[in-house]
Design a protein around this motif. Structure first.
Motif, PDB file in Angstrom:
ATOM      1  N   ARG A 135      -4.787 -14.289   0.893  1.00 38.07           N
ATOM      2  CA  ARG A 135      -3.996 -13.743   1.996  1.00 38.07           C
ATOM      3  C   ARG A 135      -4.272 -12.235   2.106  1.00 38.07           C
ATOM      4  NH1 ARG A 135      -1.290 -17.672   5.147  1.00 38.07           N
ATOM      5  NH2 ARG A 135      -0.608 -19.366   3.783  1.00 38.07           N
ATOM      6  N   PRO A 136      -5.381 -11.848   2.693  1.00 35.62           N
ATOM      7  CA  PRO A 136      -5.716 -10.414   2.742  1.00 35.62           C
ATOM      8  C   PRO A 136      -4.715  -9.583   3.526  1.00 35.62           C
ATOM      9  CG  PRO A 136      -7.209 -11.703   4.121  1.00 35.62           C
ATOM     10  CD  PRO A 136      -6.421 -12.681   3.325  1.00 35.62           C
ATOM     11  N   PHE A 137      -4.076 -10.180   4.543  1.00 37.73           N
ATOM     12  CA  PHE A 137      -3.082  -9.433   5.314  1.00 37.73           C
ATOM     13  C   PHE A 137      -1.874  -9.095   4.442  1.00 37.73           C
ATOM     14  CE2 PHE A 137       0.530  -9.108   8.253  1.00 37.73           C
ATOM     15  CZ  PHE A 137       0.041  -8.203   9.178  1.00 37.73           C
ATOM     16  N   GLN A 138      -1.411 -10.071   3.682  1.00 38.80           N
ATOM     17  CA  GLN A 138      -0.288  -9.815   2.782  1.00 38.80           C
ATOM     18  C   GLN A 138      -0.669  -8.789   1.714  1.00 38.80           C
ATOM     19  OE1 GLN A 138       1.412 -13.349   1.073  1.00 38.80           O
ATOM     20  NE2 GLN A 138       1.528 -14.455   3.021  1.00 38.80           N
ATOM     21  N   ARG A 139      -1.847  -8.938   1.165  1.00 41.05           N
ATOM     22  CA  ARG A 139      -2.279  -8.035   0.098  1.00 41.05           C
ATOM     23  C   ARG A 139      -2.406  -6.596   0.612  1.00 41.05           C
ATOM     24  NH1 ARG A 139      -4.393  -8.605  -4.869  1.00 41.05           N
ATOM     25  NH2 ARG A 139      -5.735  -6.930  -5.644  1.00 41.05           N
ATOM     26  N   PHE A 140      -2.925  -6.449   1.810  1.00 42.03           N
ATOM     27  CA  PHE A 140      -3.080  -5.109   2.386  1.00 42.03           C
ATOM     28  C   PHE A 140      -1.732  -4.402   2.486  1.00 42.03           C
ATOM     29  CE2 PHE A 140      -2.945  -2.343   6.097  1.00 42.03           C
ATOM     30  CZ  PHE A 140      -4.022  -1.500   5.875  1.00 42.03           C
ATOM     31  N   HIS A 141      -0.743  -5.080   3.062  1.00 39.43           N
ATOM     32  CA  HIS A 141       0.560  -4.440   3.247  1.00 39.43           C
ATOM     33  C   HIS A 141       1.336  -4.337   1.932  1.00 39.43           C
ATOM     34  CE1 HIS A 141       0.545  -3.863   7.563  1.00 39.43           C
ATOM     35  NE2 HIS A 141       0.033  -5.075   7.720  1.00 39.43           N
ATOM     36  N   ALA A 142       1.083  -5.232   0.998  1.00 35.65           N
ATOM     37  CA  ALA A 142       1.740  -5.113  -0.305  1.00 35.65           C
ATOM     38  C   ALA A 142       1.262  -3.856  -1.036  1.00 35.65           C
ATOM     39  CB  ALA A 142       1.466  -6.361  -1.140  1.00 35.65           C
ATOM     40  N   VAL A 143      -0.042  -3.633  -1.033  1.00 34.95           N
ATOM     41  CA  VAL A 143      -0.580  -2.435  -1.692  1.00 34.95           C
ATOM     42  C   VAL A 143      -0.103  -1.175  -0.985  1.00 34.95           C
ATOM     43  CG1 VAL A 143      -2.703  -1.190  -2.243  1.00 34.95           C
ATOM     44  CG2 VAL A 143      -2.596  -3.652  -2.592  1.00 34.95           C
ATOM     45  N   ARG A 208      -2.432  -4.346  11.380  1.00 33.48           N
ATOM     46  CA  ARG A 208      -2.895  -3.520  10.260  1.00 33.48           C
ATOM     47  C   ARG A 208      -2.976  -2.084  10.763  1.00 33.48           C
ATOM     48  NH1 ARG A 208      -7.139  -6.009   6.049  1.00 33.48           N
ATOM     49  NH2 ARG A 208      -6.587  -8.213   6.155  1.00 33.48           N
ATOM     50  N   PHE A 209      -2.478  -1.166   9.988  1.00 36.96           N
ATOM     51  CA  PHE A 209      -2.454   0.230  10.412  1.00 36.96           C
ATOM     52  C   PHE A 209      -2.676   1.123   9.198  1.00 36.96           C
ATOM     53  CE2 PHE A 209       1.821  -1.409   9.736  1.00 36.96           C
ATOM     54  CZ  PHE A 209       2.312  -0.553   8.759  1.00 36.96           C
ATOM     55  N   SER A 210      -2.982   2.361   9.492  1.00 34.48           N
ATOM     56  CA  SER A 210      -3.223   3.347   8.434  1.00 34.48           C
ATOM     57  C   SER A 210      -2.108   4.374   8.443  1.00 34.48           C
ATOM     58  CB  SER A 210      -4.575   4.048   8.643  1.00 34.48           C
ATOM     59  OG  SER A 210      -5.643   3.122   8.568  1.00 34.48           O
ATOM     60  N   ILE A 211      -1.499   4.575   7.296  1.00 34.54           N
ATOM     61  CA  ILE A 211      -0.530   5.660   7.129  1.00 34.54           C
ATOM     62  C   ILE A 211      -1.321   6.936   6.844  1.00 34.54           C
ATOM     63  CG2 ILE A 211       1.413   6.499   5.768  1.00 34.54           C
ATOM     64  CD1 ILE A 211       2.113   3.594   5.166  1.00 34.54           C
ATOM     65  N   PRO A 212      -1.115   7.996   7.607  1.00 29.04           N
ATOM     66  CA  PRO A 212      -1.937   9.206   7.442  1.00 29.04           C
ATOM     67  C   PRO A 212      -1.965   9.701   5.995  1.00 29.04           C
ATOM     68  CG  PRO A 212      -0.594   9.394   9.409  1.00 29.04           C
ATOM     69  CD  PRO A 212      -0.131   8.147   8.699  1.00 29.04           C
ATOM     70  N   GLY A 213      -3.156   9.864   5.481  1.00 29.42           N
ATOM     71  CA  GLY A 213      -3.343  10.362   4.126  1.00 29.42           C
ATOM     72  C   GLY A 213      -3.261   9.279   3.073  1.00 29.42           C
ATOM     73  N   LEU A 214      -2.266   8.419   3.151  1.00 30.95           N
ATOM     74  CA  LEU A 214      -2.038   7.422   2.108  1.00 30.95           C
ATOM     75  C   LEU A 214      -3.090   6.314   2.141  1.00 30.95           C
ATOM     76  CD1 LEU A 214      -0.223   6.383  -0.175  1.00 30.95           C
ATOM     77  CD2 LEU A 214       1.114   5.161   1.558  1.00 30.95           C
ATOM     78  N   THR A 215      -3.318   5.727   3.313  1.00 33.49           N
ATOM     79  CA  THR A 215      -4.275   4.624   3.403  1.00 33.49           C
ATOM     80  C   THR A 215      -5.693   5.087   3.081  1.00 33.49           C
ATOM     81  OG1 THR A 215      -2.871   3.641   5.123  1.00 33.49           O
ATOM     82  CG2 THR A 215      -5.085   2.752   4.872  1.00 33.49           C
ATOM     83  N   SER A 216      -6.057   6.271   3.532  1.00 28.77           N
ATOM     84  CA  SER A 216      -7.393   6.800   3.219  1.00 28.77           C
ATOM     85  C   SER A 216      -7.561   7.008   1.720  1.00 28.77           C
ATOM     86  CB  SER A 216      -7.618   8.121   3.964  1.00 28.77           C
ATOM     87  OG  SER A 216      -7.548   7.931   5.356  1.00 28.77           O
ATOM     88  N   PHE A 217      -6.508   7.467   1.064  1.00 28.46           N
ATOM     89  CA  PHE A 217      -6.563   7.640  -0.387  1.00 28.46           C
ATOM     90  C   PHE A 217      -6.745   6.296  -1.089  1.00 28.46           C
ATOM     91  CE2 PHE A 217      -4.223   7.637  -4.431  1.00 28.46           C
ATOM     92  CZ  PHE A 217      -4.970   8.571  -5.132  1.00 28.46           C
ATOM     93  N   LEU A 218      -6.024   5.283  -0.642  1.00 29.53           N
ATOM     94  CA  LEU A 218      -6.160   3.954  -1.244  1.00 29.53           C
ATOM     95  C   LEU A 218      -7.560   3.387  -1.027  1.00 29.53           C
ATOM     96  CD1 LEU A 218      -2.719   2.416  -0.168  1.00 29.53           C
ATOM     97  CD2 LEU A 218      -3.332   3.362  -2.401  1.00 29.53           C
ATOM     98  N   GLN A 219      -8.129   3.653   0.124  1.00 36.13           N
ATOM     99  CA  GLN A 219      -9.491   3.188   0.391  1.00 36.13           C
ATOM    100  C   GLN A 219     -10.509   3.941  -0.458  1.00 36.13           C
ATOM    101  OE1 GLN A 219      -9.699   3.737   4.635  1.00 36.13           O
ATOM    102  NE2 GLN A 219      -8.805   1.724   5.089  1.00 36.13           N
ATOM    103  N   ASP A 220     -10.273   5.216  -0.699  1.00 36.20           N
ATOM    104  CA  ASP A 220     -11.176   5.979  -1.569  1.00 36.20           C
ATOM    105  C   ASP A 220     -11.192   5.419  -2.986  1.00 36.20           C
ATOM    106  OD1 ASP A 220     -11.811   7.609   0.522  1.00 36.20           O
ATOM    107  OD2 ASP A 220     -10.426   9.225  -0.043  1.00 36.20           O
ATOM    108  N   GLN A 221     -10.061   4.904  -3.430  1.00 37.00           N
ATOM    109  CA  GLN A 221      -9.972   4.331  -4.772  1.00 37.00           C
ATOM    110  C   GLN A 221     -10.349   2.847  -4.810  1.00 37.00           C
ATOM    111  OE1 GLN A 221      -9.402   6.663  -7.011  1.00 37.00           O
ATOM    112  NE2 GLN A 221      -9.090   8.076  -5.302  1.00 37.00           N
ATOM    113  N   ASN A 222     -10.736   2.294  -3.651  1.00 39.85           N
ATOM    114  CA  ASN A 222     -11.098   0.866  -3.548  1.00 39.85           C
ATOM    115  C   ASN A 222      -9.938  -0.044  -3.942  1.00 39.85           C
ATOM    116  OD1 ASN A 222     -13.788   1.423  -2.743  1.00 39.85           O
ATOM    117  ND2 ASN A 222     -14.389   1.734  -4.877  1.00 39.85           N
ATOM    118  N   TRP A 223      -8.734   0.361  -3.580  1.00 43.85           N
ATOM    119  CA  TRP A 223      -7.558  -0.456  -3.874  1.00 43.85           C
ATOM    120  C   TRP A 223      -7.202  -1.380  -2.714  1.00 43.85           C
ATOM    121  CZ3 TRP A 223      -4.337   4.118  -6.303  1.00 43.85           C
ATOM    122  CH2 TRP A 223      -4.852   4.385  -7.578  1.00 43.85           C
ATOM    123  N   ILE A 224      -7.675  -1.056  -1.541  1.00 49.19           N
ATOM    124  CA  ILE A 224      -7.479  -1.949  -0.397  1.00 49.19           C
ATOM    125  C   ILE A 224      -8.791  -2.042   0.376  1.00 49.19           C
ATOM    126  CG2 ILE A 224      -5.016  -1.557  -0.154  1.00 49.19           C
ATOM    127  CD1 ILE A 224      -5.578   0.386   2.073  1.00 49.19           C
TER     128      ILE A 224
END
Length: 224
Positions: A135-143, A208-224
């Motif tokens: 469930r990638p949608f659930q996992r994305f919003h959970a993280v 699916r949306f990006s929270i400014p600063g937070l989502t980019s940081f999570l993507q940099d760490q390969n967490w989402i």
């Protein structure tokens, strides 16, 4: 008698001749012989060994450690988040995920709104469940909701520590601490609740949306 005189003259002449020969031999210059250890050849300098120091003077810069990369990414994304908040932007790159069904949207909503009463629990349950990988949608919003809650908690802790230090100062420290606790803290808590409700509503819409600063940081760490 004459024979004796002749013999004496011959002896005198022979002695003179011998002395002249010895003087000529002694007068000849003696040639100097080269030393036994001298070869007469020029010695070539030895090439530098491979183990010698490198004279280039250009050393490679060491790569930053994971902790340094983490800190740099956090600092960069925090600046971007602050800039977005000053512009009044709370969400970027919102797009509807057509693969999300009603269950996915409901779970995504609960990941955000339950943080008001029970922080961290619902996202952790979703991430630990066996179906989260499917469930990638659930996992994305959970993280994302989990990271948002942790950010709120860390901010409140830092603010509390700062107020504790300021409160040590008599009178002025007490006034500042009382003002922040009475006015600023309720406002921050209200803004946090509103943000969680807003993001939960958007997730329930299947976005699916990006929270400014937070989502980019999570993507940099390969967490989402």
């Amino acid at each position: 008698m004459e024979n004796n005189k002749d013999d004496q003259q011959d002896a005198v002449e022979s002695s003179e001749t011998g002395s002249d020969g010895n003087e000529e031999m002694n007068s000849e210059p003696s040639s100097s012989t080269p030393g036994a250890g001298s070869t007469g050849e020029r010695e070539e300098p030895l090439p530098p060994t491979a183990d010698g120091p490198d004279d280039s003077g250009h050393g490679e810069n060491p790569e930053p450690s994971p902790a340094e990369q983490f800190a740099d990414s956090a600092r960069t994304q925090a600046g971007e988040a602050a800039s977005a908040l000053r512009r009044g932007e709370f969400m970027h790159n919102a797009a509807v995920d057509v693969t999300a069904d009603s269950d996915d949207r409901l779970i995504a909503l609960l990941c955000y709104v339950t943080q008001v009463l029970i922080p961290l629990v619902m996202p952790a349950i979703v991430l630990l469940s066996a179906s989260s990988k499917k469930r990638p949608f659930q996992r994305f919003h959970a993280v994302q909701s989990l990271a948002l809650s942790i950010t709120f908690i860390v901010f409140v802790l830092l603010l509390s520590v700062s107020l504790t230090i300021v409160a040590v100062v008599p009178v002025i420290g007490w006034l500042v601490t009382g003002l922040v606790v009475a006015c600023l803290m309720p406002l921050l808590v209200l803004m946090g609740f509103m943000a969680l409700a807003y993001y939960g509503y958007q997730a329930y819409q299947g976005k699916r949306f990006s929270i400014p600063g937070l989502t980019s940081f999570l993507q940099d760490q390969n967490w989402i």
